[in-house]
Design a protein around this motif. Structure first.
Motif, PDB file in Angstrom:
ATOM      1  N   GLU A  84       5.552  -6.539   0.586  1.00 17.73           N
ATOM      2  CA  GLU A  84       6.131  -5.814   1.722  1.00 17.73           C
ATOM      3  C   GLU A  84       5.900  -4.310   1.586  1.00 17.73           C
ATOM      4  O   GLU A  84       5.514  -3.630   2.540  1.00 17.73           O
ATOM      5  N   ARG A  85       6.105  -3.789   0.381  1.00 20.26           N
ATOM      6  CA  ARG A  85       5.941  -2.358   0.139  1.00 20.26           C
ATOM      7  C   ARG A  85       4.496  -1.935   0.386  1.00 20.26           C
ATOM      8  O   ARG A  85       4.231  -0.935   1.071  1.00 20.26           O
ATOM      9  N   ALA A  86       3.532  -2.695  -0.144  1.00 21.18           N
ATOM     10  CA  ALA A  86       2.118  -2.353   0.027  1.00 21.18           C
ATOM     11  C   ALA A  86       1.730  -2.364   1.502  1.00 21.18           C
ATOM     12  O   ALA A  86       1.035  -1.460   1.978  1.00 21.18           O
ATOM     13  N   PHE A  87       2.190  -3.375   2.222  1.00 25.76           N
ATOM     14  CA  PHE A  87       1.870  -3.454   3.647  1.00 25.76           C
ATOM     15  C   PHE A  87       2.487  -2.281   4.398  1.00 25.76           C
ATOM     16  O   PHE A  87       1.823  -1.626   5.213  1.00 25.76           O
ATOM     17  N   LEU A  88       3.757  -2.002   4.147  1.00 28.12           N
ATOM     18  CA  LEU A  88       4.428  -0.919   4.858  1.00 28.12           C
ATOM     19  C   LEU A  88       3.855   0.448   4.509  1.00 28.12           C
ATOM     20  O   LEU A  88       3.762   1.327   5.366  1.00 28.12           O
ATOM     21  N   GLU A  89       3.437   0.646   3.252  1.00 26.70           N
ATOM     22  CA  GLU A  89       2.796   1.908   2.873  1.00 26.70           C
ATOM     23  C   GLU A  89       1.511   2.113   3.677  1.00 26.70           C
ATOM     24  O   GLU A  89       1.259   3.201   4.197  1.00 26.70           O
ATOM     25  N   ALA A  90       0.710   1.054   3.785  1.00 27.19           N
ATOM     26  CA  ALA A  90      -0.529   1.144   4.563  1.00 27.19           C
ATOM     27  C   ALA A  90      -0.221   1.388   6.032  1.00 27.19           C
ATOM     28  O   ALA A  90      -0.842   2.244   6.671  1.00 27.19           O
ATOM     29  N   PHE A  91       0.744   0.668   6.572  1.00 27.84           N
ATOM     30  CA  PHE A  91       1.101   0.833   7.985  1.00 27.84           C
ATOM     31  C   PHE A  91       1.622   2.243   8.262  1.00 27.84           C
ATOM     32  O   PHE A  91       1.229   2.883   9.238  1.00 27.84           O
ATOM     33  N   ILE A  92       2.502   2.753   7.406  1.00 24.73           N
ATOM     34  CA  ILE A  92       3.059   4.093   7.610  1.00 24.73           C
ATOM     35  C   ILE A  92       1.948   5.140   7.548  1.00 24.73           C
ATOM     36  O   ILE A  92       1.915   6.068   8.362  1.00 24.73           O
ATOM     37  N   THR A  93       1.008   4.984   6.621  1.00 26.52           N
ATOM     38  CA  THR A  93      -0.119   5.912   6.542  1.00 26.52           C
ATOM     39  C   THR A  93      -0.922   5.869   7.836  1.00 26.52           C
ATOM     40  O   THR A  93      -1.256   6.909   8.410  1.00 26.52           O
ATOM     41  N   GLU A  94      -1.210   4.667   8.320  1.00 30.79           N
ATOM     42  CA  GLU A  94      -1.975   4.527   9.556  1.00 30.79           C
ATOM     43  C   GLU A  94      -1.206   5.067  10.757  1.00 30.79           C
ATOM     44  O   GLU A  94      -1.792   5.679  11.653  1.00 30.79           O
ATOM     45  N   ALA A  95       0.100   4.855  10.769  1.00 26.60           N
ATOM     46  CA  ALA A  95       0.923   5.260  11.913  1.00 26.60           C
ATOM     47  C   ALA A  95       1.144   6.769  11.960  1.00 26.60           C
ATOM     48  O   ALA A  95       1.523   7.294  13.002  1.00 26.60           O
ATOM     49  N   THR A  96       0.900   7.456  10.854  1.00 24.15           N
ATOM     50  CA  THR A  96       1.173   8.893  10.813  1.00 24.15           C
ATOM     51  C   THR A  96      -0.089   9.732  10.581  1.00 24.15           C
ATOM     52  O   THR A  96       0.019  10.938  10.421  1.00 24.15           O
ATOM     53  N   THR A  97      -1.245   9.094  10.557  1.00 25.57           N
ATOM     54  CA  THR A  97      -2.500   9.789  10.292  1.00 25.57           C
ATOM     55  C   THR A  97      -3.499   9.474  11.403  1.00 25.57           C
ATOM     56  O   THR A  97      -3.704   8.308  11.732  1.00 25.57           O
ATOM     57  N   ASP A  98      -4.090  10.508  11.966  1.00 26.18           N
ATOM     58  CA  ASP A  98      -5.108  10.312  12.993  1.00 26.18           C
ATOM     59  C   ASP A  98      -6.224   9.446  12.426  1.00 26.18           C
ATOM     60  O   ASP A  98      -6.622   9.655  11.291  1.00 26.18           O
ATOM     61  N   PRO A  99      -6.675   8.413  13.083  1.00 25.10           N
ATOM     62  CA  PRO A  99      -6.570   8.090  14.500  1.00 25.10           C
ATOM     63  C   PRO A  99      -5.427   7.125  14.833  1.00 25.10           C
ATOM     64  O   PRO A  99      -5.445   6.492  15.877  1.00 25.10           O
ATOM     65  N   PHE A 100      -4.421   7.013  13.981  1.00 22.42           N
ATOM     66  CA  PHE A 100      -3.249   6.178  14.232  1.00 22.42           C
ATOM     67  C   PHE A 100      -3.634   4.706  14.420  1.00 22.42           C
ATOM     68  O   PHE A 100      -3.096   4.015  15.265  1.00 22.42           O
ATOM     69  N   LYS A 101      -4.565   4.247  13.618  1.00 22.34           N
ATOM     70  CA  LYS A 101      -5.028   2.865  13.701  1.00 22.34           C
ATOM     71  C   LYS A 101      -5.655   2.488  12.370  1.00 22.34           C
ATOM     72  O   LYS A 101      -6.153   3.340  11.662  1.00 22.34           O
ATOM     73  N   GLY A 102      -5.620   1.211  12.047  1.00 28.88           N
ATOM     74  CA  GLY A 102      -6.247   0.731  10.832  1.00 28.88           C
ATOM     75  C   GLY A 102      -5.962  -0.739  10.628  1.00 28.88           C
ATOM     76  O   GLY A 102      -5.370  -1.394  11.482  1.00 28.88           O
ATOM     77  N   PRO A 103      -6.353  -1.297   9.484  1.00 28.49           N
ATOM     78  CA  PRO A 103      -6.215  -2.735   9.260  1.00 28.49           C
ATOM     79  C   PRO A 103      -4.775  -3.234   9.237  1.00 28.49           C
ATOM     80  O   PRO A 103      -4.491  -4.325   9.734  1.00 28.49           O
ATOM     81  N   ALA A 104      -3.848  -2.470   8.678  1.00 29.83           N
ATOM     82  CA  ALA A 104      -2.448  -2.925   8.664  1.00 29.83           C
ATOM     83  C   ALA A 104      -1.876  -2.919  10.083  1.00 29.83           C
ATOM     84  O   ALA A 104      -1.162  -3.842  10.479  1.00 29.83           O
ATOM     85  N   THR A 105      -2.213  -1.890  10.845  1.00 28.04           N
ATOM     86  CA  THR A 105      -1.761  -1.821  12.231  1.00 28.04           C
ATOM     87  C   THR A 105      -2.347  -2.974  13.026  1.00 28.04           C
ATOM     88  O   THR A 105      -1.642  -3.638  13.806  1.00 28.04           O
TER      89      THR A 105
END
Length: 89
Positions: A7-28
């Motif tokens: 859960e932590r690894a997934f959320l870390e990736a999602f938070i990074t994607e959600a707060t870093t341009d282009p706001f998209k990535g594999p977790a998202t």
């Protein structure tokens, strides 16, 4: 630990994607694919069809469906409630 390592690894990736341009990535993408498909089904045309390539590893969403999210949310809520009612010894 309140969250599992998965859960932590997934959320870390999602938070990074959600707060870093282009706001998209594999977790998202995984979150959208697994947990938001019903929303998108009901609201066709709301989702941007473009994808963005990244160098981040693809992580599987640790919650396979809405029921799993709700169960985990309740577990965390109970834990936090119990932690708030405990007194220091």
């Amino acid at each position: 630990m309140l969250l599992t390592n998965t859960e932590r690894a997934f959320l870390e990736a999602f938070i990074t994607e959600a707060t870093t341009d282009p706001f998209k990535g594999p977790a998202t993408d995984e979150l959208h694919r697994e947990l938001m498909s019903a929303y998108y089904e009901e609201n066709r045309g709301c989702r941007d069809a473009k994808t963005t390539e990244t160098n981040r590893p693809v992580l599987s969403c640790p919650w396979r469906d809405r029921q799993a999210v709700m169960r985990r949310n309740e577990e965390i809520r109970r834990h936090l409630k119990n932690a708030g009612t405990q007194t220091a010894g």
